[in-house]
Design a protein around this motif. Structure first.
Motif, PDB file in Angstrom:
ATOM      1  N   LEU A 355      37.714  28.325   9.088  1.00 34.47           N
ATOM      2  CA  LEU A 355      36.340  28.152   9.365  1.00 34.47           C
ATOM      3  C   LEU A 355      36.125  26.593   9.893  1.00 34.47           C
ATOM      4  O   LEU A 355      36.723  25.679   9.349  1.00 34.47           O
ATOM      5  CB  LEU A 355      35.528  27.886   7.935  1.00 34.47           C
ATOM      6  CG  LEU A 355      35.765  29.471   7.140  1.00 34.47           C
ATOM      7  CD1 LEU A 355      34.993  29.087   5.888  1.00 34.47           C
ATOM      8  CD2 LEU A 355      34.846  30.229   7.965  1.00 34.47           C
ATOM      9  N   ALA A 356      35.758  26.535  11.203  1.00 36.33           N
ATOM     10  CA  ALA A 356      35.753  25.205  12.114  1.00 36.33           C
ATOM     11  C   ALA A 356      34.780  25.521  13.219  1.00 36.33           C
ATOM     12  O   ALA A 356      34.305  26.388  13.418  1.00 36.33           O
ATOM     13  CB  ALA A 356      37.178  24.873  12.187  1.00 36.33           C
ATOM     14  N   GLU A 357      34.318  24.214  13.589  1.00 40.49           N
ATOM     15  CA  GLU A 357      33.543  24.019  14.655  1.00 40.49           C
ATOM     16  C   GLU A 357      34.472  24.181  16.121  1.00 40.49           C
ATOM     17  O   GLU A 357      35.624  24.332  15.894  1.00 40.49           O
ATOM     18  CB  GLU A 357      33.002  22.580  14.987  1.00 40.49           C
ATOM     19  CG  GLU A 357      31.896  22.457  13.585  1.00 40.49           C
ATOM     20  CD  GLU A 357      31.346  21.018  13.919  1.00 40.49           C
ATOM     21  OE1 GLU A 357      31.528  20.395  15.017  1.00 40.49           O
ATOM     22  OE2 GLU A 357      30.690  20.370  12.854  1.00 40.49           O
ATOM     23  N   THR A 358      33.642  24.689  16.957  1.00 37.51           N
ATOM     24  CA  THR A 358      34.344  25.039  18.064  1.00 37.51           C
ATOM     25  C   THR A 358      35.131  23.797  18.852  1.00 37.51           C
ATOM     26  O   THR A 358      34.527  22.798  18.736  1.00 37.51           O
ATOM     27  CB  THR A 358      33.294  25.624  19.184  1.00 37.51           C
ATOM     28  OG1 THR A 358      32.695  26.632  18.831  1.00 37.51           O
ATOM     29  CG2 THR A 358      33.911  25.910  20.640  1.00 37.51           C
ATOM     30  N   GLY A 359      36.250  23.956  19.282  1.00 36.07           N
ATOM     31  CA  GLY A 359      36.999  22.786  19.612  1.00 36.07           C
ATOM     32  C   GLY A 359      37.801  22.231  18.836  1.00 36.07           C
ATOM     33  O   GLY A 359      38.391  20.953  19.416  1.00 36.07           O
ATOM     34  N   THR A 360      37.858  22.380  17.652  1.00 34.84           N
ATOM     35  CA  THR A 360      38.792  21.581  16.543  1.00 34.84           C
ATOM     36  C   THR A 360      40.066  22.073  16.622  1.00 34.84           C
ATOM     37  O   THR A 360      40.918  21.315  15.941  1.00 34.84           O
ATOM     38  CB  THR A 360      38.151  21.792  15.443  1.00 34.84           C
ATOM     39  OG1 THR A 360      37.905  23.291  15.013  1.00 34.84           O
ATOM     40  CG2 THR A 360      36.787  21.291  15.160  1.00 34.84           C
ATOM     41  N   GLY A 361      40.525  23.003  17.259  1.00 35.32           N
ATOM     42  CA  GLY A 361      42.019  23.458  17.312  1.00 35.32           C
ATOM     43  C   GLY A 361      42.161  24.809  16.658  1.00 35.32           C
ATOM     44  O   GLY A 361      43.221  24.941  16.064  1.00 35.32           O
ATOM     45  N   ASP A 428      39.102  35.214  17.098  1.00 40.37           N
ATOM     46  CA  ASP A 428      38.052  33.973  17.539  1.00 40.37           C
ATOM     47  C   ASP A 428      36.733  34.256  17.400  1.00 40.37           C
ATOM     48  O   ASP A 428      36.330  35.448  18.051  1.00 40.37           O
ATOM     49  CB  ASP A 428      38.356  33.064  18.537  1.00 40.37           C
ATOM     50  CG  ASP A 428      38.070  31.847  18.329  1.00 40.37           C
ATOM     51  OD1 ASP A 428      37.569  31.286  17.202  1.00 40.37           O
ATOM     52  OD2 ASP A 428      38.249  30.851  19.328  1.00 40.37           O
ATOM     53  N   GLU A 429      35.892  33.636  16.930  1.00 41.34           N
ATOM     54  CA  GLU A 429      34.568  33.765  16.725  1.00 41.34           C
ATOM     55  C   GLU A 429      33.980  35.227  16.312  1.00 41.34           C
ATOM     56  O   GLU A 429      33.289  35.858  16.771  1.00 41.34           O
ATOM     57  CB  GLU A 429      33.897  33.657  18.196  1.00 41.34           C
ATOM     58  CG  GLU A 429      33.989  32.230  18.673  1.00 41.34           C
ATOM     59  CD  GLU A 429      33.539  30.912  17.617  1.00 41.34           C
ATOM     60  OE1 GLU A 429      32.694  31.436  16.672  1.00 41.34           O
ATOM     61  OE2 GLU A 429      34.103  30.025  17.687  1.00 41.34           O
ATOM     62  N   ILE A 430      34.837  35.810  15.221  1.00 45.39           N
ATOM     63  CA  ILE A 430      34.514  36.816  14.466  1.00 45.39           C
ATOM     64  C   ILE A 430      33.161  37.230  14.060  1.00 45.39           C
ATOM     65  O   ILE A 430      32.621  38.229  14.100  1.00 45.39           O
ATOM     66  CB  ILE A 430      35.559  37.209  13.578  1.00 45.39           C
ATOM     67  CG1 ILE A 430      35.423  38.950  13.269  1.00 45.39           C
ATOM     68  CG2 ILE A 430      35.007  36.517  12.415  1.00 45.39           C
ATOM     69  CD1 ILE A 430      36.874  39.152  12.154  1.00 45.39           C
ATOM     70  N   SER A 467      41.610  35.290  11.397  1.00 49.94           N
ATOM     71  CA  SER A 467      40.002  35.268  11.919  1.00 49.94           C
ATOM     72  C   SER A 467      39.645  33.920  12.014  1.00 49.94           C
ATOM     73  O   SER A 467      39.995  32.957  11.258  1.00 49.94           O
ATOM     74  CB  SER A 467      39.048  36.156  11.195  1.00 49.94           C
ATOM     75  OG  SER A 467      39.709  37.390  10.978  1.00 49.94           O
ATOM     76  N   ALA A 468      38.590  33.872  12.906  1.00 52.79           N
ATOM     77  CA  ALA A 468      38.103  32.320  12.689  1.00 52.79           C
ATOM     78  C   ALA A 468      36.738  32.375  13.251  1.00 52.79           C
ATOM     79  O   ALA A 468      36.144  33.020  14.159  1.00 52.79           O
ATOM     80  CB  ALA A 468      38.732  31.413  13.876  1.00 52.79           C
ATOM     81  N   THR A 469      35.806  31.495  12.742  1.00 48.79           N
ATOM     82  CA  THR A 469      34.375  31.491  13.108  1.00 48.79           C
ATOM     83  C   THR A 469      34.038  30.123  12.742  1.00 48.79           C
ATOM     84  O   THR A 469      34.442  29.429  12.023  1.00 48.79           O
ATOM     85  CB  THR A 469      33.533  32.480  12.317  1.00 48.79           C
ATOM     86  OG1 THR A 469      32.105  32.323  12.985  1.00 48.79           O
ATOM     87  CG2 THR A 469      33.720  32.219  10.929  1.00 48.79           C
ATOM     88  N   SER A 496      39.996  25.463   6.478  1.00 51.65           N
ATOM     89  CA  SER A 496      38.972  24.640   7.376  1.00 51.65           C
ATOM     90  C   SER A 496      39.561  23.547   8.253  1.00 51.65           C
ATOM     91  O   SER A 496      40.554  22.915   7.702  1.00 51.65           O
ATOM     92  CB  SER A 496      37.842  24.134   6.527  1.00 51.65           C
ATOM     93  OG  SER A 496      38.392  23.200   5.765  1.00 51.65           O
ATOM     94  N   LEU A 497      39.270  23.329   9.300  1.00 49.28           N
ATOM     95  CA  LEU A 497      39.606  21.949   9.937  1.00 49.28           C
ATOM     96  C   LEU A 497      38.302  21.052  10.232  1.00 49.28           C
ATOM     97  O   LEU A 497      37.403  21.483  10.664  1.00 49.28           O
ATOM     98  CB  LEU A 497      39.939  22.666  11.717  1.00 49.28           C
ATOM     99  CG  LEU A 497      41.454  23.441  11.781  1.00 49.28           C
ATOM    100  CD1 LEU A 497      41.612  23.815  12.962  1.00 49.28           C
ATOM    101  CD2 LEU A 497      42.411  22.241  11.483  1.00 49.28           C
ATOM    102  N   PRO A 498      38.828  19.635  10.132  1.00 50.02           N
ATOM    103  CA  PRO A 498      37.735  18.769  10.304  1.00 50.02           C
ATOM    104  C   PRO A 498      37.170  18.515  11.547  1.00 50.02           C
ATOM    105  O   PRO A 498      38.043  18.694  12.661  1.00 50.02           O
ATOM    106  CB  PRO A 498      38.197  17.546   9.552  1.00 50.02           C
ATOM    107  CG  PRO A 498      39.735  17.731  10.185  1.00 50.02           C
ATOM    108  CD  PRO A 498      40.068  19.105   9.932  1.00 50.02           C
ATOM    109  N   PRO A 499      35.883  18.358  11.871  1.00 54.71           N
ATOM    110  CA  PRO A 499      35.368  18.191  13.187  1.00 54.71           C
ATOM    111  C   PRO A 499      35.878  16.770  13.370  1.00 54.71           C
ATOM    112  O   PRO A 499      36.432  16.018  12.740  1.00 54.71           O
ATOM    113  CB  PRO A 499      33.945  18.184  13.162  1.00 54.71           C
ATOM    114  CG  PRO A 499      33.747  17.824  11.579  1.00 54.71           C
ATOM    115  CD  PRO A 499      34.804  18.553  10.710  1.00 54.71           C
TER     116      PRO A 499
END
Length: 632
Positions: A355-361, A428-430, A467-469, A496-499
């Motif tokens: 779970l992370a925003e787009t562009g966080t890796g 990605d973006e499931i 999966s990621a979204t 989760s990845l931090p923005p």
């Protein structure tokens, strides 16, 4: 089996007349007669025949035989096996309405008809008083009612043996009963009814697995092999245990199999299901449990695959990370914690949800997990579910047969599922996956089988799913836009990845990115000027690391060889300060640069070399900046 027998011939008469003796009031049969009377039953029986219409009988029979497929054969077989003693075999639904009746002959059949052991008749306790079918429903257990233990006088010549049939979730589906003349009572019939009901329950369980998985329960058991794991079935019975899991529990596999789960872990079935559905961690006896739910066709948890992992105390020094995680640069504490958790998860077979925003890796983290996992020797395949229309995504994911559609490759395509066999599939973006594909994906995740477009032959692929979204999946589930069962299936371990705006290592990351970009271009690695570093810290970075990398590549392209990267080299939207820094002198990049120039010149007492050093720029760049602001 609960056996109800009248203690003395006169007890029934005294109960009906209301002159029961004090010492008899506590007797078990009187308590049950009293319960039936309180429900409305009468010793003389109902005033008129209680039952359902022919149309309702057909509806009830179809509903029951659809759920309990072997019901007709089961009742017919029982009737055949008891034919020598002229017993009648009947099957009622959960409300006590007889939907199937077979067998019975001579006097026994006459007694059965007199007692209304016929299809469509109701045998609920509220209608027929204490009897094997109705009392089995009320008590929730097998019951034998012998002769005058029946409340209704007309049934005193019968002996009846009944056993409930429950589905895998413990819900009552039907009651199996054999009834005949009390003179023919036989203890062997108890065992026969119990065994038949048990066989029916096993059939229901296996059918639920067949609906859930291609290959049935054996397919799920095969998926668990090789890992410390338990297979726990509703409503909470351990059906399979690996040798490693039994060893960690300090028990032998044989002592665990078939036991209630709360006697083994100890956690109740309800607690395990709640943990599986909520993502909460379960810790027992130095172990961390990861329950993964598997649902039946009605969306109910039929079984839990419970993976066992040794619990790592939080106070323990962090283990060295596998080198695959080096690609996620930074010392931010949240990022470091995610990497530590990801490294532990990588060793298990659990599906992973990022779970992370787009562009966080997200893809970098997914690749790191793959490279640290047991499937590292296999392929890593990635696909963005939101980057293509539904038809193209299905073909890309599942593959297609030669000539399956206009424009299809002559050789066909095995798709990402086929290509990922033995490796990792990254979706990605499931959250953007169309609903019709969600059902197809769920099937693959359950049993590994799928169909290419244009083919009828099933194919098989075994892969690790990540999966990621950036979407709120629980909200999509509640809105009916994402399948609930698929959500719980992909949410094995959640990371989760931090923005970037919340990271504490933005400058450190920027320096590493500049080095990577410069080395890729075979150029000199320039430093960042202090003002550039301040801008990087101040910017909100809505595009996250992807935006930062693009901005630094832009700066490298504009800067002279060896020249520090200055604010003027950054894209305009990045160089615009945010907040209070943009209030005076018109705000914006130009005002910030002018203030920096004035401050540097004042601090250097007009010495241009010293001012350039303070700004972290070359002397030639300082000349251009002074000229641009009319300060030359």
């Amino acid at each position: 089996m609960l056996k109800l027998i009248e203690p003395e011939p006169q007890v029934w008469e005294r109960f009906v007349s209301g002159v029961v003796e004090a010492e008899e009031r506590s007797h078990s049969i009187l308590r049950r007669w009293s319960r039936a009377v309180a429900l409305g039953a009468k010793a003389a029986g109902p005033a008129h025949s209680e039952g359902v219409t022919d149309a309702e009988l057909r509806s009830r029979r179809e509903s029951l035989t659809e759920r309990c497929v072997d019901a007709v054969q089961l009742v017919s077989r029982l009737a055949t096996e008891t034919s020598a003693s002229a017993f009648r075999a009947v099957l009622s639904d959960a409300e006590g309405v007889v939907v199937l009746a077979r067998g019975g002959a001579g006097a026994s059949l006459h007694s059965a008809d007199t007692s209304r052991l016929v299809e469509g008749a109701s045998w609920a306790e509220s209608t027929r008083g204490t009897n094997a079918i109705g009392t089995a429903i009320a008590e929730g257990e097998p019951v034998a009612v012998v002769g005058r233990a029946h409340l209704e006088e007309r049934n005193h010549g019968l002996v009846c043996y009944a056993a409930p049939i429950r589905d895998p979730f413990g819900e009552l589906v039907a009651v199996l009963d054999v009834s005949g003349a009390v003179t023919q009572a036989d203890p062997l019939l108890e065992a026969l009814v119990l065994a038949s009901a048990h066989a029916a329950e096993q059939s229901l369980r296996l059918r639920s697995y067949e609906e859930m998985l291609m290959g049935g329960r054996r397919s799920l058991e095969a998926q668990l092999s090789g890992f410390p794991s338990l297979l726990v079935e509703a409503p909470g019975v351990v059906r399979q245990v690996s040798a490693d899991a039994a060893a960690r529990l300090g028990q032998s596999p044989s002592s665990v199999m078939g036991r209630p789960v709360e006697k083994v872990l100890p956690l109740s079935w309800t607690a395990l299901v709640e943990a599986a559905l909520s993502g909460k961690q379960c810790r027992v006896s130095g172990m961390r449990l990861h329950p993964v739910p598997h649902f039946d066709a009605r969306g109910r948890p039929l079984a839990l695959a419970v993976f066992l992992e040794r619990d790592v105390p939080r106070a323990r020094v962090a283990e060295p990370l596998p080198s695959s995680f080096d690609r996620l640069v930074g010392s931010d504490p949240v990022l470091q914690e995610t990497k530590q958790r990801a490294a532990r998860v990588a060793r298990s077979p659990l599906p992973v949800l990022l779970l992370a925003e787009t562009g966080t890796g997200k893809e970098l983290l997914a690749r790191a997990i793959h490279d640290a996992s047991g499937t590292a020797s296999g392929p890593f395949l990635a696909i963005n579910c939101g980057a293509m229309p539904a038809g193209l995504l299905e073909a890309e994911l599942f593959g297609y047969a030669p000539g399956a559609f206009t424009g299809a490759l002559a050789a066909g395509s095995k798709g990402k599922l086929g290509a990922a066999d033995g490796g990792t599939l990254f979706l990605d973006e499931i959250g953007e996956m169309p609903e019709q594909l969600q059902a197809l994906l769920l099937r693959v995740l359950d049993d590994g089988h799928y169909f290419r477009l244009g083919e009828t032959r099933p194919r098989e692929s075994r892969f690790r799913l990540i999966s990621a979204t950036c979407r709120d999946l629980p909200a999509l589930v509640e809105a009916g836009k994402f399948r609930r069962d698929l959500y719980y299936r992909i949410r094995g371990a959640v990371l989760s990845l931090p923005p970037l705006r919340r990271r504490t290592d933005k400058v450190e990351l920027s320096r590493a990115l500049v080095e990577n970009i410069a080395q890729a271009q075979r150029g000199e690695v320039p430093p960042l000027s202090p003002e550039t570093e301040r801008l990087i810290e101040a910017h909100s970075w809505p595009g996250n690391v992807r935006e930062l990398k693009s901005a630094l590549a832009h700066a490298l392209a504009l800067a002279d060889e060896g020249e520090p990267l200055a604010p003027e080299h950054l894209p305009g939207d990045v160089a615009e300060p945010s907040g209070a820094a943009a209030t005076n002198e018109g705000g914006g990049r130009k005002a910030a640069e002018a203030r920096a120039l004035k401050d540097a010149m004042a601090a250097a007492s007009g010495n241009l070399s010293e001012a350039a050093r303070r700004l972290g720029v070359a002397r030639s760049t300082l000349y251009r900046m002074l000229s641009r602001h009319g300060l030359a």
